[in-house]
Scaffold this motif. Structure first.
Motif, short mmCIF file in Angstrom:
data_model
loop_
_atom_site.label_atom_id
_atom_site.label_comp_id
_atom_site.label_asym_id
_atom_site.label_seq_id
_atom_site.Cartn_x
_atom_site.Cartn_y
_atom_site.Cartn_z
N ILE A 125 -16.21 -52.25 28.58
CA ILE A 125 -15.10 -51.83 28.74
C ILE A 125 -14.49 -51.88 27.07
O ILE A 125 -14.01 -53.32 27.51
N PRO A 126 -14.16 -51.19 26.22
CA PRO A 126 -13.10 -52.09 25.17
C PRO A 126 -11.75 -52.34 24.90
O PRO A 126 -11.32 -52.00 26.16
N THR A 127 -10.89 -54.31 25.14
CA THR A 127 -9.91 -54.32 26.18
C THR A 127 -9.70 -55.38 24.48
O THR A 127 -10.62 -56.82 24.21
N TYR B 142 -16.82 -57.20 24.24
CA TYR B 142 -16.26 -55.92 24.43
C TYR B 142 -14.70 -56.33 24.20
O TYR B 142 -13.64 -56.20 24.28
N VAL B 143 -14.74 -57.59 24.24
CA VAL B 143 -13.25 -58.50 23.99
C VAL B 143 -12.89 -58.64 22.87
O VAL B 143 -13.35 -59.51 22.11
N ALA C 49 -9.17 -46.90 15.70
CA ALA C 49 -10.63 -46.13 16.15
C ALA C 49 -10.44 -45.09 17.29
O ALA C 49 -12.50 -44.89 16.78
N GLU C 50 -9.50 -44.94 18.00
CA GLU C 50 -10.23 -43.88 18.94
C GLU C 50 -10.10 -42.29 17.86
O GLU C 50 -10.94 -41.52 18.04
N ASP D 2 -18.56 -47.62 23.68
CA ASP D 2 -19.82 -48.19 22.78
C ASP D 2 -19.43 -47.86 21.57
O ASP D 2 -19.43 -49.43 20.71
N THR D 3 -18.93 -46.48 21.51
CA THR D 3 -18.49 -46.53 19.62
C THR D 3 -16.92 -47.54 19.64
O THR D 3 -16.88 -47.38 18.37
N LEU D 4 -16.47 -46.86 20.46
CA LEU D 4 -14.52 -47.94 20.08
C LEU D 4 -15.01 -48.74 19.79
O LEU D 4 -14.17 -50.06 19.22
N ARG D 5 -15.92 -49.57 20.97
CA ARG D 5 -15.95 -51.32 20.40
C ARG D 5 -16.46 -51.82 19.06
O ARG D 5 -15.72 -52.26 18.65
#
Length: 393
Positions: free
Chosen positions: A128-130, A148-149, A332-333, A346-349
């Motif tokens: 989960i991208p954070t 992811y951080v 990014a979205e 994953d792509t967003l990360r």
């Protein structure tokens, strides 16, 4: 209603309907209207509630602005907020809940260092991208274990370098340090020691304060007894104000320096007298009303300053980091395609990892080797004058 006005409205409605039907019947592209769901884990109660509420206000204002701007096309941001009560265990429960919701694309975490550091493993496992608004370097380092951080707050090394350069410019040779007894405070003390060695500045004594302490007079007394030329305060805003007051009560006549973590409200309120002529290392957004808007980025920062101040009656420097986190995720979205679930995260990360933004906080650059995006040149030197922060010089 006049016949002419009625006919005009009817013609406009027919044109809109025709355009809609043409799009449907002849292969016109349908606009993406999927919501962008961003979750926020914030300190809305407990010891750090004050800064958590600043972040919440900033997130809600930025989401409102983006949703009404048309910049997202037909898409809208939905914000899901949970209170972690300034507790790392509660924060971890929130992260688990958010990551289990397939609609959530990314998470924004507040200013709690222990919360963010304690959640990095779960964040990685859940893919989960954070984006964290806390300062500790351990949030994003080592990057290989924290893929992811990401984080936006000032880095200890950059703050220490800027602060030491100002000490050296003023010819200050002996200092004492009050720092927070957490990962960022310890990291800051280490960074300061390294910079002091290079600048040949002598550290007379360092004292730590727990983030929950409401009395730092004992530590400040021991520091000023060593008669330093300057007292450096590397703590959250509330403790920084206490330290300034304690130093003045102890008749300390040297200079006061605050690290970026001590930043808070633009107007100093009850602490104004104690902090007068103190120096703060922070981003230019705190005093952007003093800056001529010569670039689009500076104009955007001034507008944010004005909008936030008009809405909430004052300004807090940390609000810009929360707003920039929303902007990074939204950008990014829009670049990450129409996948869903884990594949989309994953792509967003991957997109976040190469993001570049002239943000409200300053220039932000993420790379595969560096997930702490705020650039060193975002930091500047501010001075307390007349009850508020001003540009130095």
């Amino acid at each position: 209603m006049s016949p002419i006005r009625s006919a005009s409205i009817a013609a406009l409605a027919s044109a809109v309907l025709a355009t809609t039907l043409t799009g449907c019947q002849f292969g016109g592209e349908k606009q993406d209207s999927r919501p962008i769901v961003i979750a926020a884990d914030l300190e809305l109660s407990g010891a750090s509630a004050a800064i958590g509420k600043v972040y919440q206000r900033a997130l809600e204002l930025k989401v409102e602005q983006l949703n009404s701007s048309g910049a997202l096309g037909a898409r809208k941001i939905e914000l899901k907020v949970k209170d972690n009560r300034s507790d790392a265990a509660e924060s971890l429960r929130n992260i688990n809940d958010f990551s289990g919701d397939s609609r959530v694309s990314a998470i924004i975490m507040g200013g709690c260092n222990e919360c963010a550091v304690g959640a990095v493993r779960t964040i990685g496992e859940k893919h989960i991208p954070t984006v964290a608004l806390a300062s500790s370097g351990a949030i994003t380092e080592p990057v290989a274990e924290r893929r992811y951080v990401f984080k936006l707050a000032p880095n200890a090394a950059d703050s220490a370098a800027t602060l030491t350069a100002e000490l050296k410019r003023r010819g200050i040779a002996k200092v004492a340090v009050l720092h927070s007894a957490d990962s960022y405070g310890e990291e800051g003390l280490t960074a300061l020691r390294g910079e002091f060695d290079k600048a040949r500045i002598r550290l007379l004594r360092a004292e730590a304060a727990r983030t929950t302490d409401t009395d730092v007079s004992g530590q400040v007394g021991q520091l000023v007894d060593r008669k330093p030329d300057a007292l450096i305060v590397w703590t959250p805003p509330e403790q920084a104000a206490l330290a300034a007051a304690n130093a003045r009560q102890s008749r300390f006549s040297g200079d006061l320096f605050f690290d970026a973590s001590a930043a808070g409200d633009l107007f100093l309120g009850a602490s104004a007298r104690s902090a007068e002529k103190a120096t703060l290392i922070f981003t230019q957004t705190m005093v952007i009303d003093d800056v001529i808007a010569t670039t689009p980025a500076k104009a955007a920062r001034r507008q944010w300053f004005q909008d936030y101040t008009a809405r909430f009656g004052g300004y807090n420097g940390f609000s810009s980091f929360a707003a920039d986190a929303v902007q990074l995720i939204a950008d990014a979205e829009l670049r990450s395609g129409d996948e869903s679930g884990t594949a989309h995260r994953d792509t967003l990360r991957d997109v976040l990892e190469t993001s570049q933004l002239d943000g409200l906080s300053g220039p932000i650059r993420m790379t595969p080797d560096n997930h702490s995006g705020l650039m060193p040149q975002a930091l500047t030197t501010l001075v307390a004058r007349g009850g508020r922060w001003r540009l130095a010089g």
